[in-house]
Design an enzyme around this catalytic site. Sequence first.
Site, PDB file in Angstrom:
ATOM      1  N   LYS A  35       0.849  -1.210   0.000  1.00  0.00           N
ATOM      2  CA  LYS A  35       0.000   0.000   0.000  1.00  0.00           C
ATOM      3  C   LYS A  35       0.879   1.253   0.000  1.00  0.00           C
ATOM      4  CE  LYS A  35      -0.213  -0.304   5.061  1.00  0.00           C
ATOM      5  NZ  LYS A  35      -1.052  -0.718   6.208  1.00  0.00           N
ATOM      6  N   ARG A 129      -9.957   0.361  15.915  1.00  0.00           N
ATOM      7  CA  ARG A 129      -9.895   1.193  14.723  1.00  0.00           C
ATOM      8  C   ARG A 129     -10.819   0.599  13.670  1.00  0.00           C
ATOM      9  NH1 ARG A 129      -4.409   1.622  11.133  1.00  0.00           N
ATOM     10  NH2 ARG A 129      -4.916  -0.592  10.931  1.00  0.00           N
ATOM     11  N   TYR A 252      16.177  29.559   8.258  1.00  0.00           N
ATOM     12  CA  TYR A 252      14.953  30.185   8.758  1.00  0.00           C
ATOM     13  C   TYR A 252      14.902  30.152  10.280  1.00  0.00           C
ATOM     14  CZ  TYR A 252      12.811  30.227   4.116  1.00  0.00           C
ATOM     15  OH  TYR A 252      12.509  30.472   2.790  1.00  0.00           O
ATOM     16  N   MET A 300      12.017  24.340   2.249  1.00  0.00           N
ATOM     17  CA  MET A 300      11.200  23.601   1.286  1.00  0.00           C
ATOM     18  C   MET A 300      12.056  22.798   0.311  1.00  0.00           C
ATOM     19  SD  MET A 300       8.341  25.032  -1.375  1.00  0.00           S
ATOM     20  CE  MET A 300       7.349  25.810  -0.125  1.00  0.00           C
TER      21      MET A 300
HETATM   22  C1  PLP Z   1      -0.272  -1.716   6.899  1.00  0.00           C
HETATM   23  C2  PLP Z   1      -0.833  -2.987   7.425  1.00  0.00           C
HETATM   24  C3  PLP Z   1      -0.012  -4.109   7.623  1.00  0.00           C
HETATM   25  C4  PLP Z   1       1.503  -4.041   7.506  1.00  0.00           C
HETATM   26  O1  PLP Z   1       2.013  -3.483   8.689  1.00  0.00           O
HETATM   27  P1  PLP Z   1       3.602  -3.291   8.877  1.00  0.00           P
HETATM   28  O2  PLP Z   1       3.741  -2.764  10.261  1.00  0.00           O
HETATM   29  O3  PLP Z   1       4.005  -2.295   7.853  1.00  0.00           O
HETATM   30  O4  PLP Z   1       4.197  -4.616   8.665  1.00  0.00           O
HETATM   31  C5  PLP Z   1      -0.611  -5.293   7.983  1.00  0.00           C
HETATM   32  N1  PLP Z   1      -1.951  -5.376   8.167  1.00  0.00           N
HETATM   33  C6  PLP Z   1      -2.771  -4.315   8.013  1.00  0.00           C
HETATM   34  C7  PLP Z   1      -4.225  -4.476   8.253  1.00  0.00           C
HETATM   35  C8  PLP Z   1      -2.242  -3.083   7.664  1.00  0.00           C
HETATM   36  O5  PLP Z   1      -3.056  -2.028   7.528  1.00  0.00           O
END
Ligand code: PLP
Length: 355
Positions: A35, A129, A252, A300
């Site tokens: 992802k 969550r 800055y 930036m």
């Molecule tokens: C992002 C995610 C993972 C992977 O987690 P990592 O800590 O990056 O290994 C696994 N399961 C779910 C549901 C996630 O959202």
Amino acid sequence: MYRKTEAHINLDAIRSNFALACSLAPQSKSLAVIKANAYGHGMLRVAEALQDVAPAFAVATIDEALELRKAGINNALLVLQGVTTAAACNTAASNNLTLVVHTPEQVEGLIEAGVSVPVWLKIDTGMHRLGLAPGDFADARKRLAAGGIDVQVACTHFACADELDGDATRQQLESFNAATSDLDLPRSIANSAGVLAWPESHAQWNRPGYMLYGSSPFAVDVVTARELRPAMTLRSEIIAIRAVPTGESVGYGARWTAERPSIIGTVAIGYADGYPRHAQNGTPTLVNGKLAPLAGTVSMDAITVDLTGHDNARVGDSVELWGSGIAVNAVAAAAGTIGYQLLTGVSSRVPRTYF
Ligand SMILES: *Cc1c(COP(=O)(O)O)cnc(C)c1O
């Protein structure tokens, strides 16, 4: 591209980290979590590099999954947040996607859409969550089955698996086991931290993400994480060098002041590239392989580093911001964040190069 700021991606390292995840859990199948543009590494390139070894990929959104399908990726694809509309249910079905279902609304929505898609049904075991209450799982599974929808896997997600002491992870495991151990159903629990440090969480499917990119999810040394190979090296170059007398300030807000006659190098990377604006004075960078601490507020498009004592530093010299020489976790710690955010935050202005 003429500007020499780039993220070098070592796909071989990602393959080796995936192999490590598999070897730590030989009884499990491991899907690769890609992802968020494969945590900044380029989703399509990473998918291509792993497609012959990963039985499945996981992404957060249906749009990410569709991008993979469009590029010809035929592996099983799990959509971790599932979908929320009937149109998306249909698109998921016609693209052969697997959906995580984590709310009662998604259960009803899928049944109403009348499509048959494989589903991973998620239980909230304490993170609060996403996920159904453990007591609602059996009924949701029954309703889906009546609607012709096959629950393939029962899954949950850890909130604190990167903390090795404390009871939270054990309690989540107990809750998940209580809800699922009687079911004749494959299960999925482990993220990277679970794969690396919680063997009791290894189930039919593991879901490593962060570790595939070569960094440890732990703040402490964990033996199994020592073999990880960082896949991204973020590099830039020095574009200016100046002498700064004692008492003069840099950048800055004048937040760094020379305590001795100093040499300051300006590097062509800034927060618009994803270098964290909150990185403190002293955050490490490497110039010609030698440590050069950040000196002054991140701008930036540029940062300034202390090159005092670097006798040979020149305009055009290469600078490593993180990678094999400097752990992204170290930069994250100096900026009050986590490596996950830095990797996913490398912006589209930074070209990715692959080898
Ligand atoms: C992002 C995610 C993972 C992977 O987690 P990592 O800590 O990056 O290994 C696994 N399961 C779910 C549901 C996630 O959202």
